[in-house]
Design an enzyme around this catalytic site. Structure first.
Site, PDB file in Angstrom:
ATOM      1  N   HIS A 136      -3.794   3.730  -3.549  1.00 54.36           N
ATOM      2  CA  HIS A 136      -3.385   1.536  -3.367  1.00 54.36           C
ATOM      3  C   HIS A 136      -4.771   1.035  -2.869  1.00 54.36           C
ATOM      4  CE1 HIS A 136      -0.474  -0.475  -0.189  1.00 54.36           C
ATOM      5  NE2 HIS A 136      -1.405  -1.215  -0.784  1.00 54.36           N
ATOM      6  N   THR A 191       1.651  -2.707  -8.241  1.00 56.31           N
ATOM      7  CA  THR A 191       0.650  -2.902  -7.069  1.00 56.31           C
ATOM      8  C   THR A 191       1.271  -3.558  -5.980  1.00 56.31           C
ATOM      9  OG1 THR A 191      -0.319  -5.228  -8.731  1.00 56.31           O
ATOM     10  CG2 THR A 191      -1.520  -3.146  -8.697  1.00 56.31           C
ATOM     11  N   GLY A 204       4.679 -15.284  -6.584  1.00 55.61           N
ATOM     12  CA  GLY A 204       3.270 -15.828  -5.831  1.00 55.61           C
ATOM     13  C   GLY A 204       2.012 -15.496  -6.135  1.00 55.61           C
ATOM     14  N   GLU A 253       4.201   7.160   0.522  1.00 56.64           N
ATOM     15  CA  GLU A 253       2.734   6.733  -0.096  1.00 56.64           C
ATOM     16  C   GLU A 253       1.461   7.644   1.983  1.00 56.64           C
ATOM     17  OE1 GLU A 253       1.438   2.921  -1.378  1.00 56.64           O
ATOM     18  OE2 GLU A 253      -0.219   2.982   0.020  1.00 56.64           O
ATOM     19  N   ARG A 258       3.924  -3.142  -3.568  1.00 56.17           N
ATOM     20  CA  ARG A 258       4.674  -1.821  -1.773  1.00 56.17           C
ATOM     21  C   ARG A 258       5.515  -0.461  -2.932  1.00 56.17           C
ATOM     22  NH1 ARG A 258       0.862  -3.384   0.259  1.00 56.17           N
ATOM     23  NH2 ARG A 258       1.190  -4.380   2.234  1.00 56.17           N
ATOM     24  N   ARG A 278      12.211 -15.961  -6.822  1.00 57.58           N
ATOM     25  CA  ARG A 278      13.254 -16.714  -5.641  1.00 57.58           C
ATOM     26  C   ARG A 278      13.524 -18.029  -5.542  1.00 57.58           C
ATOM     27  NH1 ARG A 278      11.626 -15.231   0.599  1.00 57.58           N
ATOM     28  NH2 ARG A 278       9.816 -15.799  -0.335  1.00 57.58           N
TER      29      ARG A 278
HETATM   30  C1  DGY Z   1      -2.056  -5.708   1.644  1.00 57.19           C
HETATM   31  O1  DGY Z   1      -3.394  -6.293   1.572  1.00 57.19           O
HETATM   32  O2  DGY Z   1      -0.454  -5.640   1.642  1.00 57.19           O
HETATM   33  C2  DGY Z   1      -2.464  -4.473   0.766  1.00 57.19           C
HETATM   34  O3  DGY Z   1      -1.635  -3.830  -0.312  1.00 57.19           O
HETATM   35  C3  DGY Z   1      -3.916  -4.063   0.123  1.00 57.19           C
HETATM   36  O4  DGY Z   1      -4.854  -4.904   0.935  1.00 57.19           O
END
Ligand code: DGY
Length: 323
Positions: free
Chosen positions: A285, A235, A155, A266, A237, A177
């Protein structure tokens, strides 16, 4: 009567100024999220809600919020919100995509470099007084330039990471996907199966949203396929990676290194064994945490909220009032 809004944490001063000029806003004053019961009670009365990714906006909250006209999340990810429940009540949900893409891609790249060059260990080494001389063989890391980067999720953020990787003359593989032909043409990236990517990449970077398909996407079976010096960067989830399987993979040298900006659970308690491993970097995060990005996110969240209260289309919606 002016609109009333509950905001689950303080925003930036300019965003609060804009919001306060429009409605009566109550801000949760603590650094930690409001407890669930508080969230439930506060949302029952208000017209608008500004939420953070740490707030569980579930079906019970949405159904109990009889006056709620809009939910505005200060994040791109909305996996903490029951979108189905919001849709059923025709409550639009806003989020903050695009403007955090570059900051998050920068951090992903910082983690790639930090893991490959063992920056956490090197910084501790110097600080702890172990630096007694230059050494030919000490703290040797891995090259980043010219290596193969596997991007899972092509993405906006995945693409921004790919562009950075091109500057490091990396070979780019991706799994998504669907194919993203622009990135293939622009950077020569190759679309491969997930297994192929896991087997071939030196560095694997995760950029998928959290949903039913991506939860636990990287588990014991996937670690088995990776190279023994592979670096895993997350970076996206925390729940995309099975933490126990990651621990096992790192401890048994099934993979080389992990760099995590997100974890499961988390926050990761500082007693967690992952912190004891030398081949892990963990940051709390902070993907989008630059001053300009966070300030823009807060303003966009306020703009989404105001549009929702005025019954206008949200500038950035994951659920619109028509859906
Ligand atoms: C989001 O925006 O989903 C990030 O994890 C935090 O900025």
């Amino acid at each position: 009567m002016p609109f009333t809004v509950f905001v689950t944490r303080h925003l930036t001063p300019d965003a609060e100024e804009k919001l306060n000029a429009f409605c009566i806003a109550e801000y949760w004053p603590e650094k930690t999220p409001p407890p669930y019961q508080v969230l439930l009670e506060k949302t029952q009365k208000v017209d608008g809600l500004i939420s953070m990714l740490t707030d569980p906006i579930d079906k019970k909250i949405i159904e109990g919020a009889k006056n709620l006209k809009v939910i505005s999340q200060v994040a791109v990810g909305v996996d903490n919100i029951d979108l189905k429940a919001a849709k059923a009540r025709k409550i639009p949900v806003g989020h903050t995509p695009d403007l955090l893409t570059d900051a998050t891609a920068d951090l992903a790249f910082a983690l790639i470099l930090g893991a490959a060059r063992r920056l956490g260990e090197a910084i501790d080494y110097a600080r702890d007084g172990q630096w007694q001389t230059w050494s030919l063989t000490n703290l040797l890391g891995a090259d980043v330039h010219g290596r193969t980067l596997g991007i899972i999720g092509m993405g906006r953020i995945g693409q921004a990471v790919a562009r950075r990787a091109a500057g490091f003359e990396m070979k780019i593989l991706y799994y998504n996907r669907s194919r993203v032909s622009e990135i293939e043409t622009e950077l020569g990236a190759s679309y491969v199966s997930l297994d192929e990517l896991l087997k071939s990449a030196d560095i694997i970077s995760l950029h998928v949203p959290l949903n039913k398909e991506s939860k636990g996407l990287i588990g014991a079976e996937q670690f088995k396929l990776m190279k023994e010096d592979a670096i895993l960067v997350n970076t996206a989830r925390g729940e995309v990676v099975d933490t126990d399987a990651l621990m096992t993979a790192l401890k048994s040298n099934q993979i080389g290194y992990a760099a995590l900006d997100v974890t499961d659970p988390e926050p990761l308690p500082n007693t967690h064994e992952l912190y004891q491993l030398p081949n892990v970097i963990i940051t709390p995060h902070i993907g989008s945490a630059t001053r300009t990005t966070r300030s823009a996110m807060a303003i966009l969240a306020v703009d989404n909220l105001i549009a929702g209260l005025e019954n206008q289309p949200l500038p950035k919606a994951v659920v619109s009032s028509e859906s």
